[in-house]
Design a protein around this motif. Structure first.
Motif, PDB file in Angstrom:
ATOM      1  N   UNK A 159     -20.650   6.751  17.230  1.00  0.00           N
ATOM      2  CA  UNK A 159     -20.106   6.747  18.588  1.00  0.00           C
ATOM      3  C   UNK A 159     -21.178   7.235  19.553  1.00  0.00           C
ATOM      4  N   UNK A 160     -21.202   6.669  20.733  1.00  0.00           N
ATOM      5  CA  UNK A 160     -22.013   7.156  21.837  1.00  0.00           C
ATOM      6  C   UNK A 160     -21.124   7.150  23.066  1.00  0.00           C
ATOM      7  N   UNK A 161     -20.714   8.351  23.492  1.00  0.00           N
ATOM      8  CA  UNK A 161     -19.692   8.495  24.527  1.00  0.00           C
ATOM      9  C   UNK A 161     -20.258   9.237  25.725  1.00  0.00           C
ATOM     10  N   UNK A 162     -20.062   8.675  26.901  1.00  0.00           N
ATOM     11  CA  UNK A 162     -20.510   9.291  28.150  1.00  0.00           C
ATOM     12  C   UNK A 162     -19.334   9.941  28.861  1.00  0.00           C
ATOM     13  N   UNK A 163     -19.552  11.169  29.337  1.00  0.00           N
ATOM     14  CA  UNK A 163     -18.541  11.866  30.128  1.00  0.00           C
ATOM     15  C   UNK A 163     -18.860  11.706  31.606  1.00  0.00           C
ATOM     16  N   UNK A 164     -17.842  11.809  32.429  1.00  0.00           N
ATOM     17  CA  UNK A 164     -18.031  11.602  33.865  1.00  0.00           C
ATOM     18  C   UNK A 164     -18.880  12.690  34.509  1.00  0.00           C
ATOM     19  N   UNK A 165     -19.028  13.844  33.848  1.00  0.00           N
ATOM     20  CA  UNK A 165     -19.860  14.912  34.402  1.00  0.00           C
ATOM     21  C   UNK A 165     -21.334  14.759  34.033  1.00  0.00           C
ATOM     22  N   UNK A 166     -21.673  13.645  33.383  1.00  0.00           N
ATOM     23  CA  UNK A 166     -23.069  13.369  33.043  1.00  0.00           C
ATOM     24  C   UNK A 166     -23.451  13.727  31.621  1.00  0.00           C
ATOM     25  N   UNK A 167     -22.591  14.464  30.922  1.00  0.00           N
ATOM     26  CA  UNK A 167     -22.893  14.799  29.534  1.00  0.00           C
ATOM     27  C   UNK A 167     -22.686  13.587  28.625  1.00  0.00           C
ATOM     28  N   UNK A 168     -23.296  13.659  27.444  1.00  0.00           N
ATOM     29  CA  UNK A 168     -23.205  12.571  26.487  1.00  0.00           C
ATOM     30  C   UNK A 168     -22.911  13.170  25.110  1.00  0.00           C
ATOM     31  N   UNK A 169     -22.083  12.488  24.343  1.00  0.00           N
ATOM     32  CA  UNK A 169     -21.752  12.918  22.984  1.00  0.00           C
ATOM     33  C   UNK A 169     -22.179  11.815  22.022  1.00  0.00           C
ATOM     34  N   UNK A 170     -22.970  12.187  21.022  1.00  0.00           N
ATOM     35  CA  UNK A 170     -23.496  11.227  20.049  1.00  0.00           C
ATOM     36  C   UNK A 170     -23.049  11.598  18.649  1.00  0.00           C
ATOM     37  N   UNK A 171     -22.427  10.658  17.974  1.00  0.00           N
ATOM     38  CA  UNK A 171     -22.156  10.743  16.541  1.00  0.00           C
ATOM     39  C   UNK A 171     -22.944   9.604  15.897  1.00  0.00           C
ATOM     40  N   UNK A 172     -23.959   9.904  15.068  1.00  0.00           N
ATOM     41  CA  UNK A 172     -24.813   8.839  14.535  1.00  0.00           C
ATOM     42  C   UNK A 172     -24.177   8.042  13.414  1.00  0.00           C
ATOM     43  N   UNK A 173     -22.966   8.428  12.972  1.00  0.00           N
ATOM     44  CA  UNK A 173     -22.399   7.811  11.790  1.00  0.00           C
ATOM     45  C   UNK A 173     -22.956   8.464  10.541  1.00  0.00           C
ATOM     46  N   UNK A 174     -22.686   7.854   9.412  1.00  0.00           N
ATOM     47  CA  UNK A 174     -23.063   8.438   8.126  1.00  0.00           C
ATOM     48  C   UNK A 174     -24.238   7.705   7.501  1.00  0.00           C
ATOM     49  N   UNK A 175     -25.207   8.471   7.027  1.00  0.00           N
ATOM     50  CA  UNK A 175     -26.279   7.892   6.230  1.00  0.00           C
ATOM     51  C   UNK A 175     -25.720   7.374   4.905  1.00  0.00           C
ATOM     52  N   UNK A 176     -24.843   8.169   4.261  1.00  0.00           N
ATOM     53  CA  UNK A 176     -24.593   7.946   2.850  1.00  0.00           C
ATOM     54  C   UNK A 176     -23.303   7.334   2.411  1.00  0.00           C
ATOM     55  N   UNK A 177     -22.276   7.234   3.298  1.00  0.00           N
ATOM     56  CA  UNK A 177     -20.968   6.772   2.833  1.00  0.00           C
ATOM     57  C   UNK A 177     -20.225   6.114   3.985  1.00  0.00           C
ATOM     58  N   UNK A 178     -19.912   4.817   3.845  1.00  0.00           N
ATOM     59  CA  UNK A 178     -19.358   4.055   4.958  1.00  0.00           C
ATOM     60  C   UNK A 178     -17.840   3.848   4.877  1.00  0.00           C
ATOM     61  N   UNK A 179     -17.203   4.462   3.906  1.00  0.00           N
ATOM     62  CA  UNK A 179     -15.735   4.429   3.840  1.00  0.00           C
ATOM     63  C   UNK A 179     -15.276   5.629   3.029  1.00  0.00           C
TER      64      UNK A 179
END
Length: 241
Positions: A159-179
């Motif tokens: 996930x790459x999520x932008x907040x209205x106050x200019x902050x950003x939240x990044x979840x890169x996902x998983x290297x090792x397990x996709x389910x």
């Protein structure tokens, strides 16, 4: 300017980790950040620990590090118990020294939320699956944090999520397990739909989410050999049976 690779939820999948690092280095990354849930699973926890200890990246603990270190073996799930039995004292000492959160420059690193390693930040449990968190939910979970960029993991969903106050939240996902499926706080499942290893690259103000092919069938065979057909299917397909 330093180009940074952000990794999370490796889960002892050393071939996926090596493939991700090679891809990141080819993209010019010279700094690597590790957001936890590093070793737990029926794959290569000891080998992954040795590989990472030699590199000494900025790293934080996830819920599985806490569980492996603190739960009695009889209360551990199968992945944590396998991992605990495989690790030498040096690896356990390394794990125990990992902080729960970390601040680097204008970045805040956590595994789940700033307050909990088992509560998702970028997603909300709805029914038996996850949905993207609303801005109000993100603001509540980030109360008291003022960093411009928050890095988190835990869900295995990029996930790459932008907040209205200019902050950003990044979840890169998983290297090792996709389910996977989980029962906290109630049963749900996550399926990314393919076996590709996930990570992210930060290049100044630009952030990219990336997916990398690796020998996922070798990882699936290892899981099968260790008596974990659930992991074998997840590793081979990015789905649960």
């Amino acid at each position: 300017m330093t180009r940074t690779a952000v990794l999370s939820d490796i889960h002892g999948n050393l071939p996926a980790l090596i493939a991700v690092v090679a891809d990141a280095e080819a993209r010019g990354c010279t700094r690597f950040l590790n957001l936890g849930d590093i070793l737990s699973g029926p794959l290569w926890p000891a080998e992954t620990a040795e590989w990472l200890m030699a590199r000494d990246w900025p790293s934080i603990a996830g819920n599985h590090e806490r569980q492996v270190l603190t739960l009695p073996v009889e209360r551990m799930n199968a992945s944590d118990a396998f991992t605990r039995a495989a690790l030498v004292p040096e690896a356990l000492t390394w794990m125990a020294a990992l902080p729960e959160t970390l601040v680097l420059d204008d970045m805040f690193l956590c595994h789940g939320t700033p307050a909990s390693d088992v509560t998702p930040l970028t997603d909300t449990l709805e029914g038996a699956s996850l949905r993207v968190a609303s801005e109000a939910e993100l603001a509540t979970r980030l109360a008291g944090r003022g960093e411009g960029l928050v890095l988190c993991g835990h869900t295995h969903v990029p996930r790459l999520l932008d907040l209205s106050d200019g902050r950003c939240v990044l979840n890169p996902g998983s290297v090792g397990l996709q389910a996977y499926d989980d029962d906290h706080p109630r049963p749900y499942r996550v399926e990314n739909g393919d076996p590709l290893a996930r990570y992210a690259v930060i290049d100044g103000v630009e952030i990219g989410l990336h997916a990398v092919a690796y020998d996922h069938l070798a990882a699936a065979r290892k899981a099968e050999a260790e008596g974990r057909p659930d992991w074998a299917i997840a590793l081979a397909t990015g789905r649960m049976r």
